[in-house]
Design a protein around this motif. Structure first.
Motif, PDB file in Angstrom:
ATOM      1  N   GLU A  27       0.836  -1.207   0.000  1.00  0.00           N
ATOM      2  CA  GLU A  27       0.000   0.000   0.000  1.00  0.00           C
ATOM      3  C   GLU A  27       0.868   1.254   0.000  1.00  0.00           C
ATOM      4  O   GLU A  27       0.604   2.198  -0.751  1.00  0.00           O
ATOM      5  CB  GLU A  27      -0.928  -0.001   1.214  1.00  0.00           C
ATOM      6  N   ARG A  30       2.389   1.714  -3.330  1.00  0.00           N
ATOM      7  CA  ARG A  30       1.398   2.206  -4.284  1.00  0.00           C
ATOM      8  C   ARG A  30       1.222   3.711  -4.128  1.00  0.00           C
ATOM      9  O   ARG A  30       1.146   4.432  -5.108  1.00  0.00           O
ATOM     10  CB  ARG A  30       0.061   1.488  -4.084  1.00  0.00           C
ATOM     11  N   GLU A  91      -7.714   2.820  -5.175  1.00  0.00           N
ATOM     12  CA  GLU A  91      -6.462   2.227  -5.663  1.00  0.00           C
ATOM     13  C   GLU A  91      -5.620   1.694  -4.509  1.00  0.00           C
ATOM     14  O   GLU A  91      -5.078   0.596  -4.571  1.00  0.00           O
ATOM     15  CB  GLU A  91      -5.673   3.281  -6.447  1.00  0.00           C
ATOM     16  N   VAL A  95      -5.144  -2.652  -3.404  1.00  0.00           N
ATOM     17  CA  VAL A  95      -3.824  -3.198  -3.745  1.00  0.00           C
ATOM     18  C   VAL A  95      -3.753  -4.704  -3.537  1.00  0.00           C
ATOM     19  O   VAL A  95      -3.247  -5.437  -4.368  1.00  0.00           O
ATOM     20  CB  VAL A  95      -2.703  -2.478  -2.961  1.00  0.00           C
ATOM     21  N   LEU A 132      -5.632  -4.188 -11.106  1.00  0.00           N
ATOM     22  CA  LEU A 132      -4.817  -4.848 -10.083  1.00  0.00           C
ATOM     23  C   LEU A 132      -4.936  -6.372 -10.077  1.00  0.00           C
ATOM     24  O   LEU A 132      -4.220  -7.033  -9.347  1.00  0.00           O
ATOM     25  CB  LEU A 132      -5.194  -4.293  -8.708  1.00  0.00           C
TER      26      LEU A 132
END
Length: 135
Positions: A27, A30, A91, A95, A132
């Motif tokens: 995370e 990301r 988003e 993840v 993803l």
């Protein structure tokens, strides 16, 4: 404290990562990747990312209700970035493709507070899952 729109987006992503009480390395990676490559962060000092994320974590430790942080984020975001904010939160949450109840509730809270229509949020959610998904 007054946040820039970009700082507010970072706060939102950090709180989303922490929503399930476990900020994972994927995370955080990301978040860094999104800040590095998305046009909304153009001109943003990427060296500030860890400082702003740290401020957010500190703020989370001081408040009883994450809605207080959400209020601060929303105050800093122009309406034209509301769908972007939700997309970034999704988003980060998606993840690991395994959203817990805490993350789902947080996303619902964001969706409601941003007053995004259901069609927009559904499209954002489906697109994140598609991007993803692993083979």
């Amino acid at each position: 404290m007054s946040l820039s729109p970009q700082d507010a987006l970072v706060y939102l992503m950090v709180v989303t990562s922490a929503a399930d009480t476990d900020m994972t390395a994927p995370e955080l990676d990301r978040i860094a990747g999104l800040v590095e490559r998305l046009p909304v962060f153009e001109g943003y000092d990427r060296l500030q990312l860890s400082e702003i994320a740290g401020q957010c974590v500190e703020a989370m430790s001081r408040v009883d209700d994450l809605e207080q942080i959400l209020d601060e984020v929303l105050d800093a975001l122009p309406e034209r970035l509301h769908d972007t904010a939700y997309a970034l939160a999704v988003e980060v949450a998606a993840v690991d493709l395994d959203l817990g109840q805490e993350e789902l509730r947080w996303l619902e809270m964001i969706r409601d507070r941003l007053k995004l229509d259901r069609l927009t949020t559904a499209a954002i959610e489906v697109a994140a899952r598609a991007r993803l998904r692993k083979a």
